[in-house]
Design an enzyme around this catalytic site. Structure first.
Site, PDB file in Angstrom:
ATOM      1  N   CYS A 152      -3.574  -1.952   7.642  1.00  0.00           N
ATOM      2  CA  CYS A 152      -4.291  -1.312   8.755  1.00  0.00           C
ATOM      3  C   CYS A 152      -5.787  -1.629   8.731  1.00  0.00           C
ATOM      4  O   CYS A 152      -6.362  -1.988   9.749  1.00  0.00           O
ATOM      5  CB  CYS A 152      -4.081   0.195   8.731  1.00  0.00           C
ATOM      6  SG  CYS A 152      -2.366   0.687   9.016  1.00  0.00           S
ATOM      7  N   HIS A 153      -6.426  -1.462   7.576  1.00  0.00           N
ATOM      8  CA  HIS A 153      -7.875  -1.655   7.503  1.00  0.00           C
ATOM      9  C   HIS A 153      -8.306  -2.456   6.285  1.00  0.00           C
ATOM     10  O   HIS A 153      -9.493  -2.511   5.975  1.00  0.00           O
ATOM     11  CB  HIS A 153      -8.588  -0.298   7.533  1.00  0.00           C
ATOM     12  CG  HIS A 153      -8.272   0.480   8.764  1.00  0.00           C
ATOM     13  ND1 HIS A 153      -7.350   1.499   8.779  1.00  0.00           N
ATOM     14  CD2 HIS A 153      -8.716   0.351  10.032  1.00  0.00           C
ATOM     15  CE1 HIS A 153      -7.247   1.979  10.014  1.00  0.00           C
ATOM     16  NE2 HIS A 153      -8.069   1.307  10.785  1.00  0.00           N
TER      17      HIS A 153
END
Length: 188
Positions: A152-153
């Site tokens: 995701c990040h």
């Protein structure tokens, strides 16, 4: 009697003991207390965990089928759990890290049970925004440090589940667990 003076009035002393007014005060207060309890109890009771959550309060996990260097995913309280069988090389690599330089300083010994350092059990929830990191399944990216990678990040965790790179503020959480035997674990 002289004019302008009044005759003395007999003092009426206050009656002793309980009066009808005292009884009404007590009865009204008791009724109000019961009424408040009847309204508040359902509000408090609805905050208790439901039966399906209580049923998942603990799970039994058999680690015997996990080969060295492999991990499995399971679910506990609706959250993914990773159980990894660390290799001797992964344990050595994790123990060589200077924990004072880590964002969330914990040694491998802090994250595993004494005598069972080869078993790392963590919640599979990234501490940044709650995504599920990769690395527990075969062929999944394990990130720059050989542990877990959050797609995701971009958070990278090492083989001990410690945050090493990216926006996650903390290490992967270790749930409460106990070993019942060499390969049987109760989580929760």
């Amino acid at each position: 009697m002289a004019s302008g003076t009044q005759a003395p009035v007999a003092d009426n002393p206050a009656p002793q003991g309980e009066t009808r007014r005292d009884f009404l005060y007590i009865a009204t207060g008791a009724t109000a207390a019961v009424g408040v309890g009847a309204v508040v109890w359902p509000l408090v009771n609805q905050m208790n965990p439901s039966a399906d959550v209580l049923a998942l309060a603990s799970i039994e996990l058999d680690l015997a089928s996990i080969e060295e260097g492999m991990a499995i995913k399971t679910s506990w309280r609706g959250k993914p759990v990773f159980a990894r069988h660390l290799t001797a090389a992964e344990i050595a690599t994790a123990n060589q890290v200077d924990v004072s330089g880590l964002r969330d300083p914990q040694s491998l010994a802090d994250r595993t049970k004494e005598g069972n350092a080869k078993w790392l059990i963590t919640l599979g929830v990234c501490t940044h925004l709650g995504c599920v990191p990769l690395g527990a399944g075969q062929g999944e990216s394990r990130g720059d440090f050989g542990g877990y990678f959050c797609p995701c990040h971009g958070s990278h965790y090492d083989t001990a589940g410690r945050i090493r790179k990216g926006p996650a503020p903390l290490n992967l959480e270790v749930p409460p667990y106990v070993f019942k035997s060499a390969t049987a674990v109760t989580i929760g």
